[in-house]
Scaffold this motif. Sequence first.
Motif, PDB file in Angstrom:
ATOM      1  N   LYS A  50       0.845  -1.194   0.000  1.00 47.81           N
ATOM      2  CA  LYS A  50       0.000   0.000   0.000  1.00 47.81           C
ATOM      3  C   LYS A  50       0.882   1.246   0.000  1.00 47.81           C
ATOM      4  O   LYS A  50       1.950   1.241   0.601  1.00 47.81           O
ATOM      5  CB  LYS A  50      -0.893  -0.002   1.246  1.00 47.81           C
ATOM      6  CG  LYS A  50      -1.864   1.165   1.325  1.00 47.81           C
ATOM      7  CD  LYS A  50      -2.759   1.017   2.554  1.00 47.81           C
ATOM      8  CE  LYS A  50      -3.723   2.169   2.694  1.00 47.81           C
ATOM      9  NZ  LYS A  50      -4.672   2.288   1.606  1.00 47.81           N
ATOM     10  N   THR A  52       0.763   5.897  -0.344  1.00 47.39           N
ATOM     11  CA  THR A  52      -0.045   7.118  -0.294  1.00 47.39           C
ATOM     12  C   THR A  52      -0.487   7.474  -1.711  1.00 47.39           C
ATOM     13  O   THR A  52       0.054   6.951  -2.692  1.00 47.39           O
ATOM     14  CB  THR A  52       0.769   8.296   0.280  1.00 47.39           C
ATOM     15  OG1 THR A  52       1.844   8.570  -0.622  1.00 47.39           O
ATOM     16  CG2 THR A  52       1.287   7.995   1.678  1.00 47.39           C
ATOM     17  N   GLU A  53      -1.422   8.398  -1.818  1.00 47.50           N
ATOM     18  CA  GLU A  53      -1.882   8.824  -3.138  1.00 47.50           C
ATOM     19  C   GLU A  53      -0.736   9.420  -3.957  1.00 47.50           C
ATOM     20  O   GLU A  53      -0.616   9.148  -5.155  1.00 47.50           O
ATOM     21  CB  GLU A  53      -3.034   9.821  -3.007  1.00 47.50           C
ATOM     22  CG  GLU A  53      -4.322   9.158  -2.582  1.00 47.50           C
ATOM     23  CD  GLU A  53      -5.523  10.074  -2.678  1.00 47.50           C
ATOM     24  OE1 GLU A  53      -5.579  10.902  -3.608  1.00 47.50           O
ATOM     25  OE2 GLU A  53      -6.412   9.931  -1.827  1.00 47.50           O
ATOM     26  N   PHE A  56       1.590   6.721  -5.117  1.00 40.25           N
ATOM     27  CA  PHE A  56       0.934   5.941  -6.165  1.00 40.25           C
ATOM     28  C   PHE A  56       1.133   6.612  -7.524  1.00 40.25           C
ATOM     29  O   PHE A  56       1.460   5.956  -8.512  1.00 40.25           O
ATOM     30  CB  PHE A  56      -0.559   5.787  -5.855  1.00 40.25           C
ATOM     31  CG  PHE A  56      -1.294   4.909  -6.834  1.00 40.25           C
ATOM     32  CD1 PHE A  56      -1.248   3.528  -6.717  1.00 40.25           C
ATOM     33  CD2 PHE A  56      -2.036   5.456  -7.865  1.00 40.25           C
ATOM     34  CE1 PHE A  56      -1.916   2.710  -7.621  1.00 40.25           C
ATOM     35  CE2 PHE A  56      -2.717   4.667  -8.770  1.00 40.25           C
ATOM     36  CZ  PHE A  56      -2.660   3.285  -8.640  1.00 40.25           C
ATOM     37  N   GLU A  57       0.952   7.923  -7.566  1.00 40.01           N
ATOM     38  CA  GLU A  57       1.116   8.659  -8.824  1.00 40.01           C
ATOM     39  C   GLU A  57       2.558   8.594  -9.324  1.00 40.01           C
ATOM     40  O   GLU A  57       2.806   8.414 -10.512  1.00 40.01           O
ATOM     41  CB  GLU A  57       0.687  10.124  -8.653  1.00 40.01           C
ATOM     42  CG  GLU A  57      -0.788  10.294  -8.367  1.00 40.01           C
ATOM     43  CD  GLU A  57      -1.695   9.680  -9.417  1.00 40.01           C
ATOM     44  OE1 GLU A  57      -1.399   9.797 -10.624  1.00 40.01           O
ATOM     45  OE2 GLU A  57      -2.704   9.067  -9.037  1.00 40.01           O
ATOM     46  N   LYS A  77      -4.931   2.227  -3.460  1.00 40.10           N
ATOM     47  CA  LYS A  77      -3.597   2.721  -3.808  1.00 40.10           C
ATOM     48  C   LYS A  77      -2.545   1.699  -3.393  1.00 40.10           C
ATOM     49  O   LYS A  77      -1.897   1.814  -2.350  1.00 40.10           O
ATOM     50  CB  LYS A  77      -3.326   4.084  -3.152  1.00 40.10           C
ATOM     51  CG  LYS A  77      -4.357   5.141  -3.479  1.00 40.10           C
ATOM     52  CD  LYS A  77      -4.464   5.400  -4.960  1.00 40.10           C
ATOM     53  CE  LYS A  77      -5.490   6.484  -5.236  1.00 40.10           C
ATOM     54  NZ  LYS A  77      -5.937   6.500  -6.597  1.00 40.10           N
TER      55      LYS A  77
END
Length: 117
Positions: A50, A52-53, A56-57, A77
């Motif tokens: 997993k 963070t946003e 992830f990007e 994510k």
Amino acid sequence: MTRDEFNAHCAAKPATTHVVQWGNADVWKVGGKVFAICGWADDAPAFTFKVTEMAFEILSDMPGLRPAPYLASRGMKWIQHHAAPGLNDTELAQHIDASYEMIAAKLPRKTRTALGL
């Protein structure tokens, strides 16, 4: 990171449990919630965790990394390290640690207390 090194790293985290499921994948949990998975991609270990946003990007576009099959397709994510060059062992360990911390932090206070977290 080898599969054995992955398992040793996850086992060293407090209050973790390990199960083998989903086609012989090593699945690591804290408080009954998954924080890391090691399965296979093209006969090499694939590590899923997993993020963070923002991570992830950033990580989704790196060679050797991709949004985790199944999990990311459901809006979660999660990233999968599936090929070279991907992350080095230190970076991979740091992301697994961060995944553990994110999952543990979202556990109910009563569960965290019972687990000694």
